[in-house]
Design a protein around this motif. Structure first.
Motif, PDB file in Angstrom:
ATOM      1  N   THR A  17      -4.405   5.600   2.567  1.00 28.33           N
ATOM      2  CA  THR A  17      -3.419   5.346   3.624  1.00 28.33           C
ATOM      3  C   THR A  17      -3.156   3.858   3.834  1.00 28.33           C
ATOM      4  N   ASP A  18      -3.565   3.031   2.848  1.00 32.89           N
ATOM      5  CA  ASP A  18      -3.406   1.584   3.044  1.00 32.89           C
ATOM      6  C   ASP A  18      -1.964   1.121   2.871  1.00 32.89           C
ATOM      7  N   GLU A  50      -5.120  -4.193   4.413  1.00 30.53           N
ATOM      8  CA  GLU A  50      -5.213  -5.103   3.281  1.00 30.53           C
ATOM      9  C   GLU A  50      -5.739  -4.371   2.046  1.00 30.53           C
ATOM     10  N   THR A  51      -5.093  -4.576   0.901  1.00 34.39           N
ATOM     11  CA  THR A  51      -5.515  -3.875  -0.310  1.00 34.39           C
ATOM     12  C   THR A  51      -5.082  -4.654  -1.551  1.00 34.39           C
ATOM     13  N   LYS A  52      -5.874  -4.534  -2.607  1.00 30.15           N
ATOM     14  CA  LYS A  52      -5.524  -5.073  -3.915  1.00 30.15           C
ATOM     15  C   LYS A  52      -5.011  -3.991  -4.848  1.00 30.15           C
ATOM     16  N   THR A  53      -5.184  -2.720  -4.434  1.00 32.45           N
ATOM     17  CA  THR A  53      -4.881  -1.590  -5.316  1.00 32.45           C
ATOM     18  C   THR A  53      -3.840  -0.684  -4.665  1.00 32.45           C
ATOM     19  N   ALA A  71       6.632  -9.154   0.180  1.00 35.40           N
ATOM     20  CA  ALA A  71       7.719  -9.628   1.031  1.00 35.40           C
ATOM     21  C   ALA A  71       7.421 -11.033   1.532  1.00 35.40           C
ATOM     22  N   GLY A  72       8.426 -11.868   1.456  1.00 38.26           N
ATOM     23  CA  GLY A  72       8.282 -13.218   1.996  1.00 38.26           C
ATOM     24  C   GLY A  72       7.507 -14.160   1.118  1.00 38.26           C
ATOM     25  N   PRO A 100      -1.709  -8.528   2.334  1.00 37.14           N
ATOM     26  CA  PRO A 100      -2.224  -8.526   3.709  1.00 37.14           C
ATOM     27  C   PRO A 100      -1.704  -7.327   4.513  1.00 37.14           C
ATOM     28  N   ALA A 101      -2.508  -6.906   5.483  1.00 40.16           N
ATOM     29  CA  ALA A 101      -2.094  -5.822   6.387  1.00 40.16           C
ATOM     30  C   ALA A 101      -0.874  -6.250   7.183  1.00 40.16           C
TER      31      ALA A 101
END
Length: 895
Positions: A17-18, A50-53, A71-72, A100-101
């Motif tokens: 759910t990230d 926050e996630t890398k995957t 984004a950004g 980032p979250a």
């Protein structure tokens, strides 16, 4: 037997759910010559944690690198190779830096796949044109196959909007959920972005762009490409005042049979907007007819799809059953445009929140649009009795059932998620009143527009409209397995009623009999003027209760047969009921008479009453005139004949009894079908002729054979009324030889209508000649379309000569069938159909032995239910053979 029952938590099978998708830009190129597709999908994401995957669903696709655009961010986009999890049908993309979250991102992935004949995902269907096989493509994503067309978040609660672009050969037609915004021949200047995705595309191709959809679940996305033609109509909507364009698409050879389905859609669509008090949200509603289709039909938003037998008919050659089928299917799928598509179940545990709407589609709205079909009454046979038959097995399951993985999801598309769900909603509607019930449904939809729901959300809406605590009233009906039988015992001042869980083999005991349901009793009595009076306030909410009643007068529980339960009376009162149903002006309505017959036969199977008592009730109905009552009697007597198929003396007596009931109607009504005839009369004629044929009545056999002989001699099919196609084809094959068989096979090969094709398939399996049967087995194995194999197995299972042969055939080719149907719902139906005629302990032992070492995870529910059915038939034969033989002999001798 081997099965795979997961002990893993349901969350293991859900996506992380990230991140959450919000919008898809989907580009699909279809090549009908190479039978391939490829494309690119760009998904806008909300990063929740926050996630890398990033983990998505994907199955059977070749994927390229994923590119992510945070984004950004001013930095270059990030790329990642795919890492596949074949078991859970997922793909993961891992990146060197975390997202980032509470930020946004976009991920783009290229994909490619094959257009197979699997009838799932994005697949091909075929048709014949000028002696050549040609192809078109379409989608079938429910429940978990959008992932095999493009990588996505393939869960119903992860709703997003979709912008679809289709690239196809210029001479084909593209359709999708939404209307076309632009369609142009490919140009390197105008479509430079597409040239980077499809380097080999040229001016032979065109680009079709569609409007963006509302928020919707992935399983409702749809698109198709092929040489389609269409018929067009429109519907004026009562709330919005808009005129909605309606189309039905098919190939050139079929489009002339599509007008009736289009007319049905135009008739019912405005009625739903009015009843639900929610505007139809899309700018159009199309239907696509497919030659190859796993289910009956599918409610893709704005683009309904379905098989030929569900959507086509030739008005000049249409039987009444085909007309009713088209009405039911179109009305059902249109209801989903609101109930399921706007408001969607949160997860597959709640499938019935989508499919229980068949109460609206097949009863309430159909009853308004086509009252001549008496859908509320017919519901008892089509759905209530079917649901109770399945739910009376120990191997049944609750309406609301945990579905953690794909294997379990695929198994719950059954009579419990559909027919029982609709039955408990129909019971609730009768209890609270249809107006308040529909108001509650409207409140439910309005409260959850474009969202996802669970059971209590629906109950909350109906609670608000009624002022009743519907949540606690209905909880056990959807969350507990089974249903009750009400035992009625007369007392000095009234009746004592008791509830126990009903099983097809008797009353449940111990832990299987712990549930207490809230049961609307709907007690029917007769007033001083002989008029029926129904007490709808009486509720049995405990194991036992006593109700005041004048038992010297006729009474009946479950008035209108709206309740999802059986009723067991004492023998003396059952005799009074039999006398009452025999009266010309009986206090019992058609629905009551239907329910009484169904209850009596089911109770006799469970050894709670004698089978002879049930036959006495049927015998008392000889003067009955309503088709639907006779339809119920017909089905029940056919079931009895199938149980005692190996006992020649009982079967012969049953056939004589059936003939005595139905031959008078044949003699009275004849074999012709006047165009202006009441539908009930037409259906009664058909059912009476079919029963007499099954009972081997010679005069009917001769008539049917004679008509087919005339057809063979002259080629004039007007001697075969559409409603009698099935009976005439069967009679020709059963009582004819190779010439008749070949003539029916020719009809199968070039059938003028879907109905005649199905009738021919079943008839080809009825021969008594093993040489001809071998030919039919070969067709079933190698010549039949995937969707049609079950018709052949059904035909073999209904032929006494092949009831066990078909088991040998299925077992011999099991691996072939499994591989052929592993991605569809079909394997379950093949198992259930193949073993449906068996009735001995040896059959049971052999079946257990065969499946002992098989992986049955895709169909273990259906297998368990089939085994229970055989056990019940074994018990029925043991406890009722003597009783039924004595009664039938006494009846024959006039005692």
């Amino acid at each position: 037997m081997s099965t795979v029952v997961s002990e893993t938590p349901a969350s293991k099978f859900r996506l992380p759910t990230d991140v959450k998708p919000t919008h898809y830009d989907l580009i699909v190129r279809t090549d009908l010559e190479k039978l391939t597709f490829d494309g690119s999908v760009t998904v806008s994401l909300d990063v929740k944690e926050e996630t890398k995957t990033i983990v998505m669903n994907s199955s059977k696709l070749k994927l390229g690198k994923a590119t992510v655009y945070p984004a950004g961010s001013q930095s270059d986009p990030l790329t990642s190779d795919p890492s596949f999890d074949e078991k859970d049908k997922r793909v993961s993309f891992s990146f060197p830096t975390a997202f980032p979250a509470d930020t946004k991102a976009k991920i783009s992935v290229g994909f490619a796949g094959e257009l197979t004949g699997s009838m799932t995902g994005y697949y091909r269907s075929s048709f014949e044109e000028e002696g050549k096989t040609k192809y078109y493509s379409l989608t079938q994503f429910e429940a978990t196959d959008a992932r095999s067309a493009f990588p996505c978040w393939d869960e119903p609660a992860l709703k997003a909007t979709y912008s679809v672009t289709m690239v196809s050969k210029a001479d084909t037609v593209n359709i999708s959920n939404m209307p076309i915004t632009s369609e142009t021949v490919f140009s390197p200047n105008d479509h430079a972005d597409l040239k980077t995705i499809f380097p080999d595309v040229n001016e032979d191709w065109k680009v079709t762009k569609f409007e963006t959809t509302p928020l919707m679940s992935s399983y409702l996305v749809a698109f198709a490409n092929g040489p389609f033609e269409y018929l067009e109509s429109s519907a004026k909507m009562p709330l919005s005042g808009r005129t909605i364009p309606l189309r039905i698409y098919a190939t050139k050879d079929l489009i002339h049979q599509a007008q009736f389905a289009l007319d049905v859609k135009a008739k019912v669509l405005p009625l739903y907007e009015q009843v639900f008090e929610v505007e139809y949200p899309l700018p159009k509603l199309d239907t696509l007819v497919a030659n190859d289709f796993d289910a009956g039909a599918m409610e893709n938003w704005g683009l309904i799809t379905g098989r030929t037998s569900a959507l086509l008919l030739d008005p000049k050659k249409a039987d009444l059953a085909a007309k009713k089928r088209v009405v039911v299917v179109q009305s059902h799928e249109v209801a989903h445009m609101w109930f399921g598509n706007i408001t969607t179940m949160e997860w597959w545990d709640y499938l019935y929140l989508n499919e229980g709407e068949l109460l609206m589609g097949e009863v309430i709205i159909e009853g308004t649009a086509y009252p001549e079909f008496k859908p509320n009454s017919e519901f008892i046979t089509l759905h209530l009795n079917r649901a109770l038959a399945l739910d009376s097995k120990l191997s049944s399951h609750p309406i609301e059932i945990a579905c953690p993985n794909a294997e379990s999801i695929g198994q719950i598309f059954d009579s419990l998620s559909y027919s029982k769900a609709a039955s408990v909603l129909r019971m609730l509607s009768a209890y609270v009143g249809e107006d308040k019930f529909l108001k509650g449904v409207s409140l439910y939809l309005k409260a959850h527009l474009y969202a996802n729901t669970v059971t209590n959300d629906l109950w909350a809406g109906i609670s608000e409209s009624t002022g009743l605590d519907i949540i606690s009233f209905m909880d056990n009906w959807v969350k507990k397995i089974g249903f009750p039988v009400i035992t009625v015992t007369e007392t000095p001042g009234g009746i004592k009623v008791r509830q126990d869980r009903f099983l097809e083999t008797g009353l449940a005991e111990g832990k299987d009999n712990e549930t207490i349901w809230n049961i609307p009793l709907s007690i029917l009595t007769v007033d001083a003027n002989g008029k029926s009076v129904v007490d709808r306030t009486a509720v049995l909410d405990a194991r036992e209760k006593t109700f005041k009643l004048d038992t010297s007068k006729i009474y009946k529980l479950n008035a209108g047969t709206n309740g999802v339960y059986r009723v067991l009376y004492e023998d003396a009162h059952l005799s009074k009921i039999a006398a009452e149903v025999a009266r010309p002006n009986s206090a019992f309505a058609i629905e009551d008479r239907m329910g009484l017959v169904n209850d009596a036969l089911a109770l006799s199977k469970a050894a709670l009453i004698k089978l002879s008592n049930a036959l006495t009730l049927i015998d008392a109905l000889r003067n009955e005139q309503e088709y639907l009552v006779w339809d119920g009697i017909s089905g029940n007597l056919s079931s009895l004949a199938a149980v005692w198929w190996e006992d020649e003396s009982i079967r012969g007596l049953l056939d004589a009894f059936r003939t005595s009931l139905f031959l008078p109607f044949v003699k009275k009504l004849g074999y012709e079908y006047p165009a202006s005839e009441n539908p009930d009369i037409s259906q009664l004629r058909t059912r009476a002729i079919e029963q007499c044929l099954a009972a081997k009545e010679q005069s009917v056999i001769d008539e049917l054979k004679g008509r087919f002989a005339q057809y063979m001699k002259t080629g004039d099919d007007t001697v075969i009324p559409a409603d009698l196609q099935g009976a005439i084809y069967r009679a020709a094959v059963i009582y004819g030889g190779k010439d008749e068989y070949n003539a029916v096979k020719a009809i199968y090969n070039k059938a003028p209508t879907p109905t005649s094709r199905i009738s021919a398939m079943i008839a080809l399996c009825q021969s008594k000649d093993h040489t001809l049967l071998e030919e039919s087995y070969e067709i079933a194995l190698k010549g039949a379309r995937d969707q049609d194999v079950v018709y052949f197995l059904s035909g073999f299972a209904s032929n006494d000569l092949t009831k066990r042969e078909v088991v040998t055939f299925f077992q011999k080719h099991y691996e072939e069938f499994y591989k052929r149907f592993e991605s569809t719902f079909m394997m379950r139906y093949l198992v259930e159909t193949t073993y449906s005629g068996l009735s001995t302990q040896k059959d049971l032992d052999d079946m257990n032995a065969f499946f002992k070492d098989k992986d049955t995870s895709k169909y273990h529910m259906g297998l368990a239910q089939s085994l229970d059915s055989i056990r019940a038939r074994i018990a029925y034969i043991e406890h009722s053979s003597q009783d039924v033989r004595y009664w039938l002999e006494a009846w024959k001798n006039g005692n």
